[in-house]
Design an enzyme around this catalytic site. Sequence first.
Site, PDB file in Angstrom:
ATOM      1  N   ASP A 308       0.832  -1.210   0.000  1.00 47.02           N
ATOM      2  CA  ASP A 308       0.000   0.000   0.000  1.00 47.02           C
ATOM      3  C   ASP A 308       0.869   1.263   0.000  1.00 47.02           C
ATOM      4  OD1 ASP A 308      -2.261   1.537   0.023  1.00 47.02           O
ATOM      5  OD2 ASP A 308      -2.922   0.976   2.033  1.00 47.02           O
ATOM      6  N   GLU A 311       2.366   4.826  -4.304  1.00 52.95           N
ATOM      7  CA  GLU A 311       2.381   5.697  -5.511  1.00 52.95           C
ATOM      8  C   GLU A 311       3.696   6.476  -5.607  1.00 52.95           C
ATOM      9  OE1 GLU A 311      -0.154   5.575  -3.295  1.00 52.95           O
ATOM     10  OE2 GLU A 311      -1.354   4.230  -4.528  1.00 52.95           O
ATOM     11  N   ASP A 421      -8.355   2.826  -2.724  1.00 55.14           N
ATOM     12  CA  ASP A 421      -9.302   3.347  -1.741  1.00 55.14           C
ATOM     13  C   ASP A 421     -10.466   3.989  -2.475  1.00 55.14           C
ATOM     14  OD1 ASP A 421      -7.321   2.535  -0.083  1.00 55.14           O
ATOM     15  OD2 ASP A 421      -6.762   4.518   0.636  1.00 55.14           O
TER      16      ASP A 421
END
Lengths: 663, 663
Positions: A308, A311, A421
Amino acid sequence: MIQKYRFGTPIETCAVIKELPVTEEKLPFFEISSKKENTEFVYKMADKDIVYGLGEQVRGINKRGWIYKSCNADDPHHQEDTKSLYGSHNFLLLSGEELFGVFFDYAGTVTYDVGYTHRDTLRITPEDWNLDVYVITGECEKDIVKQFRKLIGRSYIAPMWAFGYGQSRWGYKDAKDIRKVAAEYRKRNIPLDSIYMDIDYMERYKDFTIDEDAFPEFETFCAEMKEQGIHLVPIIDAGVKIEEGYDVYEEGVKNDYFCKDAKGKDFVGAVWPGRVYFPDFLKPETRTWFGEKYAFLLEKGVDGFWNDMNEPAIFYTEERLASVMERISELSKENLDVDSYFEFTGLVAGIGNNVGDYDTFFHEIDGKKVSHSKVHNLYGYNMTKAAGEAFEKLSPEKRILMFSRSSYIGAHRYGGIWQGDNKSWWSHLLMNLQMMPSLNMAGFLYTGADVGGFGSDTMEDLMLRWLQLAVFTPLMRNHSSRGTREQELYRFDNCDTCKKMIEIRYGLIPYLYSEYMKAVLSDEMMFRPLAFDFPKDAAARGVEDQLLLGNELMIAPVYTQNSTGRYVYLPEEMMLVRMRSLSDYETQVLVAGHHYVKAELDELVFFIRKDKAIPIGATAINTERLDAGTLKLFGYAGATYDLYEDDGYTKAYDLDSCIREIV
Amino acid sequence: MIQKYRFGTPIETCAVIKELPVTEEKLPFFEISSKKENTEFVYKMADKDIVYGLGEQVRGINKRGWIYKSCNADDPHHQEDTKSLYGSHNFLLLSGEELFGVFFDYAGTVTYDVGYTHRDTLRITPEDWNLDVYVITGECEKDIVKQFRKLIGRSYIAPMWAFGYGQSRWGYKDAKDIRKVAAEYRKRNIPLDSIYMDIDYMERYKDFTIDEDAFPEFETFCAEMKEQGIHLVPIIDAGVKIEEGYDVYEEGVKNDYFCKDAKGKDFVGAVWPGRVYFPDFLKPETRTWFGEKYAFLLEKGVDGFWNDMNEPAIFYTEERLASVMERISELSKENLDVDSYFEFTGLVAGIGNNVGDYDTFFHEIDGKKVSHSKVHNLYGYNMTKAAGEAFEKLSPEKRILMFSRSSYIGAHRYGGIWQGDNKSWWSHLLMNLQMMPSLNMAGFLYTGADVGGFGSDTMEDLMLRWLQLAVFTPLMRNHSSRGTREQELYRFDNCDTCKKMIEIRYGLIPYLYSEYMKAVLSDEMMFRPLAFDFPKDAAARGVEDQLLLGNELMIAPVYTQNSTGRYVYLPEEMMLVRMRSLSDYETQVLVAGHHYVKAELDELVFFIRKDKAIPIGATAINTERLDAGTLKLFGYAGATYDLYEDDGYTKAYDLDSCIREIV
């Protein structure tokens, strides 16, 4: 046929596994148009052309009518005018006057104006002019996708248990909370294969640590859950906490594994643990090192992970925070007028995930310093690659579950992705469906969205309708954010109906797994727009809320509130199935054409294609207990089905030897 | 039958115009349930009950499945989980096992849990227990609404020219910009009746001023526009700039017209002009004074206004800004960890429109100091009332256009509302449709949304589809925000199709105006859910994306991108009209039931009800030039239509004398 075109000196992305020669011919289909500011690929679209692809993006299956940007973004509040999501998948498929696929293999930002500025113009703008372009022509949409998929290599294969239902929430703060979740599910005999562990399990959000107070004797706890048939799946974040004495931090600093700032010092950002360093996953030695860290959890009995915040998400950089604070201090001495007020609030709103920060830190590629902005979209991909490559060594026999938030094409060989998300919105339920085929095109077959929605407060009917879609997606995880309404299925008045949907899922797993494995091993799509199988059918070409699943099914979930049915288009005769439980259902053969189909809240509706049948088995408390002996064909009389079946755990998968015909 | 129930000592809202006796009987339908924290009205809903109403709110025509809050909010980014919009309209209509309407006449915050927590439970929670509740029973939905509408008094009547097309944008900075817009429309012969003037026209955002540099000789400019058949419609904001020498400010201070802070001093907030005082519109003398200020513009030739920022929107209060700045100064000395980082960004994000500020300023009602939080929802209403009452005196003959952003029931007697700042989203196009009937129930008949979307960047196809809905709404204004894509119709490649839609609008105005006037003068709804006319039709009861318009039409616009048609449900036989221009169309009689109807981007689709016809006339460059002599009946052969016709400008409206039959 695939042709490779090269412009300038591209940065290697490893998206493609085949070495194709660069052709010197002129790029077909596109005009290359140069303006003062930029150079662009321009394609004139006919009125009825469809633009498929772009992987993880908002809006419809047909991407026409908006501007998208490949620039991986942590945006949990995305809505229909969002331009970037968590992954960048630069594959497009043009279908209409012409038929071709195109892949822009480029690590930086690419802008796609898909008929936004001018309805008839597709305009693609990479940020600089160093990229490879692959143009793929073929017989039909499916053929082009298959060629592309062979080019980028076989998709990651998840273990069978990852097709079970999973429960997650940011906010299970200790083993007690997780035991409670397990007990509530088991008490009600709701099937469950996994419980996900969000950031709460770590010691102050440090990767590869366990909070010993919250999770004492984690290995024993893991075994205790396994005994209940439940896999624990912990999260791993990208940022490494800056903390003296913390081994990951110390090793990273010592061996130069982290990204650097402009001065060559380790670059400081902030995420959950506060100040962190970001591993430079683009360096092979960093990947090897970070990948091996997963052993810490594998050894404790974990066999699945989600990567997670890769990015990467950045709450703030030290530099930007300091400059914002300085400016605020100046502003606070003034009487804030409207301009300075908006400057103030804008500065603060712009601290997190600021694209401008991507120029302030650097990777090392083949010994050269490269600005993060040039390779931003490769970051999460290479984190997942680190894990995937390590699992090959650490677990050569057993499949490990891995899915990531951020991705680029290439990452599909190392793990799945979830759709990031999202929100407890009806519009995000539809988006979940619409994204399935574009992700499949890009190689991501193990995927699904946070069922019920991650952010915002869910509703019982939204959850039920979402389950009725997720029953079909490989990843079926109920996940929600801290601070939102609790959404474990037993929280709802109508838990029994939820349970029945999960039981139907387990009855369908043999089929779903079979179609998933066939799609993976044949480089095909598991979820397809209707027009991929009915390319000449003008009505099918316009359908945005139904999908073909494998070779036997069409799905058409209800995605609007208070509806007790929906319209469905049948490109051919099909058998409608209206299922309340594995033992309570009706079927009805419907002729090709438009239909209004009733679907009450407790009714799962799907369609079996003409002269096809699927195997459905008895449910079980988890995938391990599924009994192939219970499989029965369901569908058109006389139809047979080729079931793909393997052990679901080892890597002994093989398309030829694992098929058996069910009659 | 209407029964009035009183709890405690309500603050007078003047929503209702009839003095009903308070009944001592027990409140029907609802249980009153007391918990520790609050007292609630609870109603058990049957599975198929529909909850209509709530006026300006997000989500569907049927409000089931979410929590809504009556607490007027400036929220231009609203999406499906938003709880409050710009207006509060506490009217609900339950249709199912029982049939009744209920109006909670209460100036503070009310929470409506419409089957969100438990799908079968409607739970209504006023913030305190001083309110009037009106329960209305009747024969059918339409009857109940009519009784309610008679209770709250006749709706505001807009001038005929306000049914013309209007062009607006925040960003027309001077007369030159506006002349350009007018010229571009006139050059192409696109009908246009009005150009709106956003905050740019004022001198530093001061109400009732004109920036003389940008608009020299405004009166002459106004006349120049009138000569082109164009009305200028300026914005008026709620906050009054604090500036020595500015007459409105000076008079307000001198006469105690402004809201006070806890210490009794004029309360300081900030909006466009920076620091402002808010007129205490709840005081009659403030209303009289502020209302008369509109004369400044009326005298210059203006005959229409929109009241804005009157929730009131507050960028910051002096008190909160100071405390936030102080806390930031402390935080900036620390090393921001995750908790303090989110505290920091949260504090700044929470500066604007903070509900907590409503306790820090006060109104004077009947000589008593009342916290703003107790009467928050009445603020915009009373600003509009100030204008409406003044217009009666300032312009006793001529109708003045007035619509407001914020509202409460009662405001409908003094002006219309637009649906507030929205987005260039397809979902907001659908919401525009879904809000029409709930606003009509609450008395707001002159209404519409910002066509094309205010915030975010619009698209040509969105604009076209939006026009195809707005063709039917009384207010048809294209409005957009500074910083977004320009969206005057001549900006689009396909301007000619836009023009044809506007021409169709002008052809329909005689009918639309007639149905509007009939609805106003009979206290009926112009836009109705299908089930209001077909209450026994289960399919009609589920329709969320079609509306009945007047007595002759059903509308069913396309609201999804890249669609070339849509599904439509016909509760009875109807005539489909597919219209590309006033002279290019087809009609087809369709039987009752479900249909897929083609509608290309340039095709306006609507339906004429069985055995009905509507008058359609020739288009004109503005409403003044419409020629009743060109009217022809369109629809079923042999049908006639009762046309309501008046001069459209004076107040000589009358249902009996203004009807003529068209055959």
